[in-house]
Each structure stands twice: as structure tokens, then as C-alpha cells.
Enzyme design. Sequence first.
Site, mmCIF file in Angstrom:
data_model
loop_
_atom_site.group_PDB
_atom_site.id
_atom_site.type_symbol
_atom_site.label_atom_id
_atom_site.label_comp_id
_atom_site.label_asym_id
_atom_site.label_seq_id
_atom_site.Cartn_x
_atom_site.Cartn_y
_atom_site.Cartn_z
ATOM 1 N N LEU A 1 -8.407 2.039 -10.460
ATOM 2 C CA LEU A 1 -7.175 2.570 -9.856
ATOM 3 C C LEU A 1 -7.542 3.380 -8.609
ATOM 4 O O LEU A 1 -8.315 4.334 -8.699
ATOM 5 C CB LEU A 1 -6.444 3.486 -10.859
ATOM 6 C CG LEU A 1 -5.120 4.052 -10.320
ATOM 7 C CD1 LEU A 1 -4.011 2.985 -10.378
ATOM 8 C CD2 LEU A 1 -4.683 5.299 -11.093
ATOM 9 N N TYR B 1 -8.854 13.593 -0.919
ATOM 10 C CA TYR B 1 -7.521 13.061 -1.244
ATOM 11 C C TYR B 1 -6.600 14.183 -1.764
ATOM 12 O O TYR B 1 -5.399 13.995 -1.955
ATOM 13 C CB TYR B 1 -7.591 11.950 -2.306
ATOM 14 C CG TYR B 1 -8.346 10.695 -1.890
ATOM 15 C CD1 TYR B 1 -8.799 10.497 -0.583
ATOM 16 C CD2 TYR B 1 -8.605 9.691 -2.825
ATOM 17 C CE1 TYR B 1 -9.496 9.345 -0.225
ATOM 18 C CE2 TYR B 1 -9.303 8.534 -2.466
ATOM 19 C CZ TYR B 1 -9.747 8.373 -1.176
ATOM 20 O OH TYR B 1 -10.436 7.229 -0.825
ATOM 21 N N PRO C 1 -6.959 -3.396 -1.245
ATOM 22 C CA PRO C 1 -6.992 -4.819 -1.612
ATOM 23 C C PRO C 1 -5.621 -5.476 -1.554
ATOM 24 O O PRO C 1 -5.531 -6.701 -1.545
ATOM 25 C CB PRO C 1 -7.517 -4.789 -3.057
ATOM 26 C CG PRO C 1 -7.078 -3.462 -3.590
ATOM 27 C CD PRO C 1 -7.178 -2.527 -2.417
ATOM 28 N N PHE D 1 1.085 4.464 -7.829
ATOM 29 C CA PHE D 1 1.547 5.593 -8.639
ATOM 30 C C PHE D 1 2.885 5.209 -9.301
ATOM 31 O O PHE D 1 3.663 6.069 -9.694
ATOM 32 C CB PHE D 1 1.704 6.861 -7.780
ATOM 33 C CG PHE D 1 0.376 7.539 -7.439
ATOM 34 C CD1 PHE D 1 -0.839 7.039 -7.898
ATOM 35 C CD2 PHE D 1 0.352 8.698 -6.672
ATOM 36 C CE1 PHE D 1 -2.055 7.661 -7.594
ATOM 37 C CE2 PHE D 1 -0.853 9.334 -6.361
ATOM 38 C CZ PHE D 1 -2.058 8.820 -6.822
ATOM 39 N N ARG E 1 3.979 -1.084 -11.535
ATOM 40 C CA ARG E 1 3.000 -1.751 -10.674
ATOM 41 C C ARG E 1 1.558 -1.485 -11.139
ATOM 42 O O ARG E 1 0.685 -2.334 -10.972
ATOM 43 C CB ARG E 1 3.202 -1.341 -9.213
ATOM 44 C CG ARG E 1 4.495 -1.923 -8.631
ATOM 45 C CD ARG E 1 4.564 -1.807 -7.122
ATOM 46 N NE ARG E 1 4.878 -0.460 -6.670
ATOM 47 C CZ ARG E 1 6.104 0.010 -6.504
ATOM 48 N NH1 ARG E 1 7.148 -0.764 -6.752
ATOM 49 N NH2 ARG E 1 6.302 1.250 -6.076
HETATM 50 P P1 NAP Z 1 -3.717 -0.715 -1.538
HETATM 51 O O1 NAP Z 1 -4.214 -0.400 -2.878
HETATM 52 O O2 NAP Z 1 -4.017 -2.023 -0.919
HETATM 53 O O3 NAP Z 1 -2.140 -0.571 -1.468
HETATM 54 C C1 NAP Z 1 -1.447 0.550 -1.912
HETATM 55 C C2 NAP Z 1 0.029 0.377 -1.572
HETATM 56 O O4 NAP Z 1 0.549 -0.780 -2.230
HETATM 57 C C3 NAP Z 1 0.863 1.548 -2.028
HETATM 58 O O5 NAP Z 1 1.878 1.737 -1.066
HETATM 59 C C4 NAP Z 1 1.458 1.067 -3.362
HETATM 60 O O6 NAP Z 1 2.694 1.697 -3.611
HETATM 61 C C5 NAP Z 1 1.641 -0.412 -3.089
HETATM 62 N N1 NAP Z 1 1.516 -1.256 -4.301
HETATM 63 C C6 NAP Z 1 0.681 -1.086 -5.341
HETATM 64 N N2 NAP Z 1 0.816 -2.082 -6.230
HETATM 65 C C7 NAP Z 1 1.765 -2.898 -5.741
HETATM 66 C C8 NAP Z 1 2.355 -4.098 -6.222
HETATM 67 N N3 NAP Z 1 1.988 -4.657 -7.363
HETATM 68 N N4 NAP Z 1 3.334 -4.673 -5.477
HETATM 69 C C9 NAP Z 1 3.722 -4.123 -4.295
HETATM 70 N N5 NAP Z 1 3.197 -2.984 -3.779
HETATM 71 C C10 NAP Z 1 2.219 -2.376 -4.511
HETATM 72 O O7 NAP Z 1 -4.181 0.378 -0.470
HETATM 73 P P2 NAP Z 1 -5.026 1.713 -0.408
HETATM 74 O O8 NAP Z 1 -4.385 2.801 -1.183
HETATM 75 O O9 NAP Z 1 -5.269 1.921 1.047
HETATM 76 O O10 NAP Z 1 -6.442 1.339 -1.066
HETATM 77 C C11 NAP Z 1 -6.727 1.516 -2.440
HETATM 78 C C12 NAP Z 1 -7.664 2.676 -2.686
HETATM 79 O O11 NAP Z 1 -8.891 2.496 -1.980
HETATM 80 C C13 NAP Z 1 -7.173 4.029 -2.155
HETATM 81 O O12 NAP Z 1 -6.155 4.588 -2.959
HETATM 82 C C14 NAP Z 1 -8.473 4.816 -2.168
HETATM 83 O O13 NAP Z 1 -8.787 5.205 -3.502
HETATM 84 C C15 NAP Z 1 -9.465 3.765 -1.658
HETATM 85 N N6 NAP Z 1 -9.685 3.803 -0.176
HETATM 86 C C16 NAP Z 1 -10.953 4.086 0.290
HETATM 87 C C17 NAP Z 1 -11.192 4.111 1.660
HETATM 88 C C18 NAP Z 1 -12.581 4.407 2.178
HETATM 89 O O14 NAP Z 1 -12.744 4.614 3.400
HETATM 90 N N7 NAP Z 1 -13.598 4.411 1.335
HETATM 91 C C19 NAP Z 1 -10.166 3.838 2.568
HETATM 92 C C20 NAP Z 1 -8.908 3.518 2.063
HETATM 93 C C21 NAP Z 1 -8.688 3.499 0.701
HETATM 94 P P3 NAP Z 1 3.063 2.382 -5.058
HETATM 95 O O15 NAP Z 1 2.081 3.485 -5.291
HETATM 96 O O16 NAP Z 1 4.444 2.867 -4.836
HETATM 97 O O17 NAP Z 1 2.978 1.276 -6.074
#
Ligand code: NAP
Length: 304
Positions: free
Chosen positions: A23, A58, A182, A236, A240
Amino acid sequence: MHLSAVNHRIPLSDGNSIPIIGLGTYSAPISTPKGSCATSVKIAIDTGYRHIDGAYIYQNEHEVGEAIREKIAQGKVQREDIFYCGKPGDDVYPKDENGKWLYHKSNLCATWEALEACKDAGLVKSLGVSNFNHRQLELILNKPGLKYKPVSNQVECHPYFTQPKLLKFCQKHDIVIVAYSPLGTCRDPSWVNVSVQPLLKDPFLKALGKKYNKTVAQIVLRFNIQRGVVVIPKSFNPERIKENFQIFDFSFTEEEMKDIEALNKNIRYVELLMYYSNPQTLGISNCDKPLSLLIYESQVCGLE
Ligand code: NAP
């Protein structure tokens, strides 16, 4: 390798293993209600997630710790079941009087040695990196006296940014790719390139979803895990969080995997343009993002 909801760990080069789905927990602190991270982590653990990705910056890492401790106290999981990925660093970069970002003058190899010492001291179990390109990885891999290789590299990765070269390089060196964003992340223009169309609206992926009776989110997550890439979707939203975990009961044909790979646009959503002038980043290579180092199973959020 057969992956299931109950058994989906893949091996790491140091003898440990990592659950192939985790997560993500980054959510804009200003607009995220307090407590929603803790609630989501608890729902995720109840759903079957055993891997949580977090960071001090975060601003909700303490909630991750609270949630995991509560689930352990309830007897739902044991500490050793949970794979926590934290990112060391206790401050976001400060700005100077002209609003320019100020960066620490850090030496990547010396920093890596400090992390190796953390592992030797038993503070962490595995060491990884984030946002490293192949040259930065080589810098560590070729470091004289290297004690521990990075086991993983956390980078943006999804069907529009499939990372074919980096994936090949990492596979060759036994480094697992962990895909952040992702699902194509959110649409926050302060750090996301919103000129790229939303991944989850892709017509081909939608059609594939129809075939398998799955959502596009499930399709893109399955694509990565089927090629050995770990995914850390953030949600969150209780429904989902559960939806994103239902990816172990179907699989693509080899041809479908190739068709999804062919969607690659080589464009990232996560640009973080404010970090472009980082001298360390530009000095070492053409990486366009700040470097970070990952520590796994750490005590960062008070877990023992
Ligand atoms: P993500 O997981 O690709 O997308 C998150 C977004 O998608 C949120 O707005 C979420 O909204 C929505 N979502 C989730 N499940 C969904 C579904 N089944 N259908 C439609 N929309 C959905 O993007 P991310 O948060 O950028 O990346 C994931 C994690 O990677 C981050 O939280 C963080 O822990 C890590 N990260 C690391 C770095 C790094 O530089 N190392 C950079 C970026 C991110 P809801 O919450 O409303 O569902």
C-alpha cells in the site's frame, strides 16, 4: 512463479523477500484528513496486504506505525509478517531567500556506507534505492568495499512508462524494481505532468478489463506483477484498497503482455520540476529527480 493473495512474496538478493503488492501512503498532507492513513493501513492489512510504503516526509508515517501496532495487538498479524519500506531523511529540502531549493552536500557512496552500518546494527533488514538510473546503480555496485548490494530500486513504472532498459539492467543485477505511481498517480498539477492522458482511461486497457471482468486499475497492477515488478498503489478509499488487491485470480497471455508493453510512451507523470536544479542529481548523471535511499523493515515508525 505462482502468486496468490496469501503467498505473494518474491525473493530479494540478500535472502529476504518482499510482498509483490504494497500500500502506498503518500497523500497531500494539506487536504488529507488526519487519521485516514491509519484507517487505510488497517483496512489494507485486513484485506491481505503485508507491505506498506511510507516515508517521514509524507507526514503520516506515525499513522502507519499506529495502524501496524494495532493490528499486531489484535493478533491479526505478527511483526515479521509486515514488510515496511521507509525512506530516511527527516526534512524536506529548505529554500534560500530567493526561493531556490537548498540541497544537502551528500556523497552517495558514503551515504550508502552509513546505511550498511544501519543493517549491521540490526536497525534494518534490507537496503534499496529509489529514483536511481543505471549509472547511479553502477556507482554503488562498483563501489570499492561494497558490503551490501541494493536489493531494489523504487521508480515510476506503469504501462505508459514501462522502464524496459532499467528493468533489464536491474534483472541482470538481481535488483527488484518497485513501481511507484503504478496507477498513473493523481492529477495534482503541482507535481504531476497532467498533460499526459490519465492511464486509467486508456481504451485498450479498458477493453482488456472488459475481457477479464476487471477494472483498469487491476489490469495495470497485474501487468507489472506478472513481469516480476512490485507495485505499491496508494488508496485511502476502502473499496479501492480492496479492488487493487484482487489481482491474483487472472493472468495475461504472452501476447497480451506484449500489447500492454507496446503502450509505453516513455513519459513520466511524476516530474517534481522543483528538484531539477539539484546539483547532486545533475552532477552525477542525467537523472531528473532527487536520489533517495530506502530502508526496509525499519524502526522508523516505531516498529520493533
Ligand atoms: P498511484 O498509486 O499510481 O495512484 C494513486 C491515485 O490513484 C490516488 O489518487 C488514488 O485515489 C487513486 N486510486 C487508487 N486506486 C484506484 C482505483 N482502483 N481506481 C481509480 N483510482 C484509484 O500513485 P502514487 O500515490 O503517486 O504512488 C504510489 C505510492 O508510491 C505513493 O503513495 C508513495 O508511497 C510511493 N511514491 C514514491 C515516490 C518516490 O520518489 N520514491 C514517488 C511517488 C510515489 P484514492 O486514494 O482516492 O483511491
